[in-house]
Design an enzyme around this catalytic site. Structure first.
Site, PDB file in Angstrom:
ATOM      1  CG  ASP A  31      51.538  43.316  22.632  1.00 15.21           C
ATOM      2  OD1 ASP A  31      51.718  42.650  21.604  1.00 15.21           O
ATOM      3  OD2 ASP A  31      51.223  42.807  23.716  1.00 15.21           O
ATOM      4  CG  ASP A  43      44.818  36.551  19.572  1.00 16.26           C
ATOM      5  OD1 ASP A  43      45.996  36.205  19.774  1.00 16.26           O
ATOM      6  OD2 ASP A  43      44.517  37.645  19.074  1.00 16.26           O
TER       7      ASP A  43
END
Length: 256
Positions: A11, A130
Site C-alpha cells: 500500500d 472493498d
C-alpha cells in the site's frame, strides 16, 4: 490443480509503503522498490502495488515508481489506485504492470470493466472489491461495497457485485474485508466463501492476516485462489518462504 499464490501487498502513500488498521492509523513500512525487491527474492508468487490515496486525491498512480518496481521484480505485478480511464490502464501496462486493479471506477462506470477487458484481455484486469459487513432490513448480515479507500458506502451488495464484475470480464477479483483490514484477526471467511462459491474467476483474499494459519484458512475455508497480506511480511514476522512451507504442510499446493 493450480498452485495457490501468496501475494504481498504494497500500500503506497506519497512514495512510501504504509500499513493501516481498517484503512486508517498508518505506519511507514519502507521504500516501495526495496520492499518489492525483498519479496521478489523471498519467492513471492506475485506482488500487488496499490496507490491508496490516488482515488481520494484524484492523482494518477506514479508511473515512474511502477517502472522501477517492474525492473526490479520478476514475478507478476498488479497495480491499482486512481485507475479511471483506458489510458490509465495502457500507461500502467506500458510502465511494466502485468495486471491493473480497478476499484472505485468500476462502481461508477461498470461498463469500464467490460471495455478494459475487451481492449487488453480479461487476464490483466483485476477488480478490487472493498466490502464491509452491514445488516439488511431483516437484521441479517450482508456485505456492502465501499469506495474511496473505504470512505464512501455505495449500497451495492458485495456478492452480487462480484458476480456482475466477473460477467463483465474481470479476470480476477481482489476481495478485501474492511472490517478485517490490519486487525490481524484473519480473513472474513464467510465473505470469501460467499464470493468464491458465486463466481468462476480466481479470487484473492485480503484483509486481516495476523498469522500463517489465517493464510491457509483463506484457501481451505474461504476457497480463495490466492492470499494477500501486508503487515505480517512488512514487519518481518514471517517470510514468504515460511508461509509457503506452512501452507504446503496443510496439503495446499504451493510453488516452493
Amino acid at each position: 490443480m493450480l498452485a495457490k499464490r501468496i501475494i504481498p501487498c504494497l500500500d503506497v502513500d506519497n512514495g512510501r509503503v504504509v500499513k493501516g488498521v481498517q484503512f486508517v492509523d498508518i505506519k511507514d513500512a519502507g521504500d516501495p522498490v526495496e520492499v518489492a525487491r525483498r519479496y521478489n527474492e523471498q519467492g513471492a508468487d506475485e506482488i500487488t502495488f496499490l496507490d491508496i490515496t490516488a482515488t481520494h486525491h484524484g492523482r494518477e498512480t506514479t508511473y515512474d515508481m511502477v517502472e522501477r518496481i517492474a525492473e526490479t521484480v520478476f514475478v507478476p505485478l498488479t497495480v491499482g489506485g486512481g485507475v479511471r480511464k483506458i489510458e490509465d490502464i495502457r500507461n500502467l501496462l506500458n510502465a511494466g504492470a502485468d495486471k491493473v486493479a480497478i476499484n472505485s471506477a468500476a462502481v461508477f462506470t461498470p461498463e469500464f470493466v467490460a471495455e478494459a477487458a475487451a481492449k487488453f484481455g480479461s487476464q490483466c484486469i483485476v477488480v478490487a472489491i472493498d466490502a464491509k459487513q452491514v445488516e439488511d432490513v431483516e437484521g441479517q448480515p450482508r456485505w456492502e461495497i465501499f469506495t474511496h479507500g473505504g470512505r464512501k458506502p455505495t449500497g451495492l451488495d458485495a456478492v452480487a457485485w462480484a458476480v456482475k464484475m466477473a460477467e463483465l470480464g474481470a479476470g480476477e477479483l481482489l476481495v478485501t474485508s474492511m472490517d478485517g483490514d490490519g486487525t490481524k484477526k484473519g480473513y472474513d471467511l464467510a465473505l470469501m466463501k460467499a464470493i468464491t462459491s458465486a463466481v468462476n474467476v480466481p479470487v484473492i483474499a485480503s484483509g486481516g492476516v495476523g498469522n500463517l494459519q489465517h493464510l491457509a484458512d483463506g484457501v481451505l475455508e474461504g476457497g480463495a485462489d490466492a492470499v494477500l497480506a501486508a503487515s505480517i511480511f512488512h514487519f518481518g514476522e514471517y517470510s514468504i518462504a515460511e508461509a509457503k512451507q506452512f501452507m504446503a504442510k496443510q496439503g495446499i499446493e504451493m510453488r516452493l
